[in-house]
Design an enzyme around this catalytic site. Structure first.
Site, PDB file in Angstrom:
ATOM      1  N   HIS A  46       0.459   3.892  -2.993  1.00 20.12           N
ATOM      2  CA  HIS A  46      -0.017   5.256  -2.775  1.00 20.12           C
ATOM      3  C   HIS A  46       1.034   6.301  -3.131  1.00 20.12           C
ATOM      4  CE1 HIS A  46      -3.780   4.565  -0.116  1.00 20.12           C
ATOM      5  NE2 HIS A  46      -3.618   3.583  -0.984  1.00 20.12           N
ATOM      6  N   TRP A  97     -10.856  -8.486   2.723  1.00 20.91           N
ATOM      7  CA  TRP A  97     -11.642  -8.815   1.533  1.00 20.91           C
ATOM      8  C   TRP A  97     -11.714 -10.327   1.311  1.00 20.91           C
ATOM      9  CZ3 TRP A  97      -8.323  -4.652   1.795  1.00 20.91           C
ATOM     10  CH2 TRP A  97      -8.825  -3.393   1.463  1.00 20.91           C
ATOM     11  N   ARG A 115       0.840  -1.213   0.000  1.00 25.05           N
ATOM     12  CA  ARG A 115       0.000   0.000   0.000  1.00 25.05           C
ATOM     13  C   ARG A 115       0.868   1.254   0.000  1.00 25.05           C
ATOM     14  NH1 ARG A 115      -2.829   2.351   4.954  1.00 25.05           N
ATOM     15  NH2 ARG A 115      -4.095   4.034   4.093  1.00 25.05           N
ATOM     16  N   HIS A 170      -6.473  -5.921  -3.416  1.00 28.04           N
ATOM     17  CA  HIS A 170      -7.378  -6.132  -2.294  1.00 28.04           C
ATOM     18  C   HIS A 170      -7.521  -7.610  -1.928  1.00 28.04           C
ATOM     19  CE1 HIS A 170      -9.590  -1.990  -2.670  1.00 28.04           C
ATOM     20  NE2 HIS A 170      -8.328  -1.904  -2.259  1.00 28.04           N
TER      21      HIS A 170
END
Length: 350
Positions: free
Chosen positions: A109, A261, A105, A245
């Protein structure tokens, strides 16, 4: 944390059927002569790094490439694996967690700020270290990733933060059972928050990263395309990237959303797409026996798994859905496309 070999020993279908029986709670100054020696050593180091990393020497170029080539990336990888296998790591949304999803992540990002029109943002610069980018809502919780990687940066000072963040994600993907993502060093670090990327788009509160919900499926689909098209991705790549995810979870203390998820949140697989297509998803109304007071999200019948509105739109939008269907049926195809699109993402802005 399972060894990579053991994790790869479980087929996605086996992981899924096994996971169904458990709750999610079970479930990153030389002299002239010395210069000549250093140059030769650098050349050898660059070749070794290129061989190990699966890239061609000379791609990054210039002083930045020479500095990056001097880094022993094999040793960096070993330190990153230690972090990934730290049994003391905890996650508030599920047990048995590793830092892998968090490190992915971080790189995602950082690189996902790229704008192809203005040529700003991207993986070069590591500007998330500064404000205002560090406090963008989408980046909540990522200071934990910075802290995890800081000892590695101190151990290898010749390596940029920007390279470290991307390399950590590449290692995490491979260690969690994914295909190898090619890595080319040579990114630089910006000096201050004055160089944080800015963008005046119409469908976000701050920053350049996607939101989980824009109020309706149509608006959310439009938003996803606006954000990802700005980076240079098409519909297939949007869906492939969403496959990230398959790992990790949402945290109420960060985004307000809660839960993993999939039931294999430390494994790169097509489980995310299988869950989307094969499970039943309804709006979440309760959480641990109490009314759900968080933002709109969806849950499966057990209440253990979740989907965001931006996940659900992938099967509500016909163009997105056809790729979800392909990946749900073919893990190998997803693994190939995911590694390729991550490689593209991590090189944006270079």
């Amino acid at each position: 944390m399972f060894s990579r070999a053991l994790r790869r020993g479980f087929a996605p279908s086996a992981t899924r059927s096994l996971g169904r029986g458990f709750s999610s709670a079970v479930c990153p100054c030389f002299s002239s002569s010395s210069k000549a020696v250093a140059a030769a050593a650098t050349a050898v180091s660059a070749g070794a790094a290129a061989y190990y990393l699966g890239v061609k020497p000379g791609l990054a170029g210039g002083a930045r490439c020479e500095a990056a080539a001097a880094v022993d990336w094999t040793k960096v990888r070993a330190e990153l694996v230690k972090i990934l296998e730290d049994d003391k790591y905890k996650d508030s949304s599920y047990e048995g967690a590793t830092p892998g999803p968090l490190l992915i992540r971080l790189a995602w990002h950082s690189a996902g700020t790229f704008c192809k029109e203005t040529k700003t943002g991207g993986s070069d610069g590591a500007t998330m270290r500064f404000e205002p980018e560090g406090s963008w809502g989408a980046n909540a919780g990522l200071k934990k990733a910075h802290a995890l990687l800081e000892p590695v940066k101190k151990q290898f000072p010749g390596m940029s933060y920007a390279d470290l963040w991307v390399f950590a994600a590449c290692v995490a993907i491979e260690e969690m059972g994914g295909n190898k993502v090619p890595f080319t060093p040579g990114r630089s670090d910006k000096a201050s928050g004055k160089e944080c990327p800015m963008w005046d788009g119409k469908t976000h509160k701050d920053g350049r990263l996607p939101s989980a919900d824009m109020g309706s499926p149509d608006k959310t689909a439009t938003h996803l395309r606006l954000i990802f098209n700005r980076m240079g991705f098409d519909d297939r790549e949007i869906v492939a990237l969403s496959g990230a995810h398959s790992m990790g979870a949402c945290h109420t203390e960060n985004s307000g959303f809660w839960g993993p998820w999939t039931r294999a949140p430390t494994t790169v697989s097509n489980e995310y797409f299988r869950e989307l297509m094969e499970n039943t998803w309804t709006p979440k109304t309760t959480h641990k026996g109490k009314p759900w007071k968080g933002p709109a999200q969806f849950e499966d019948p057990t209440g253990d798994l979740m989907m965001l509105p931006s996940d659900m739109v992938l099967i509500q939008d016909k163009q997105f859905k056809k790729y979800v269907e392909q990946y749900a049926k073919d893990d190998s195809l997803f693994q190939k496309d995911f590694a390729a699109v991550c490689g593209k993402l991590f090189n944006l802005g270079r």
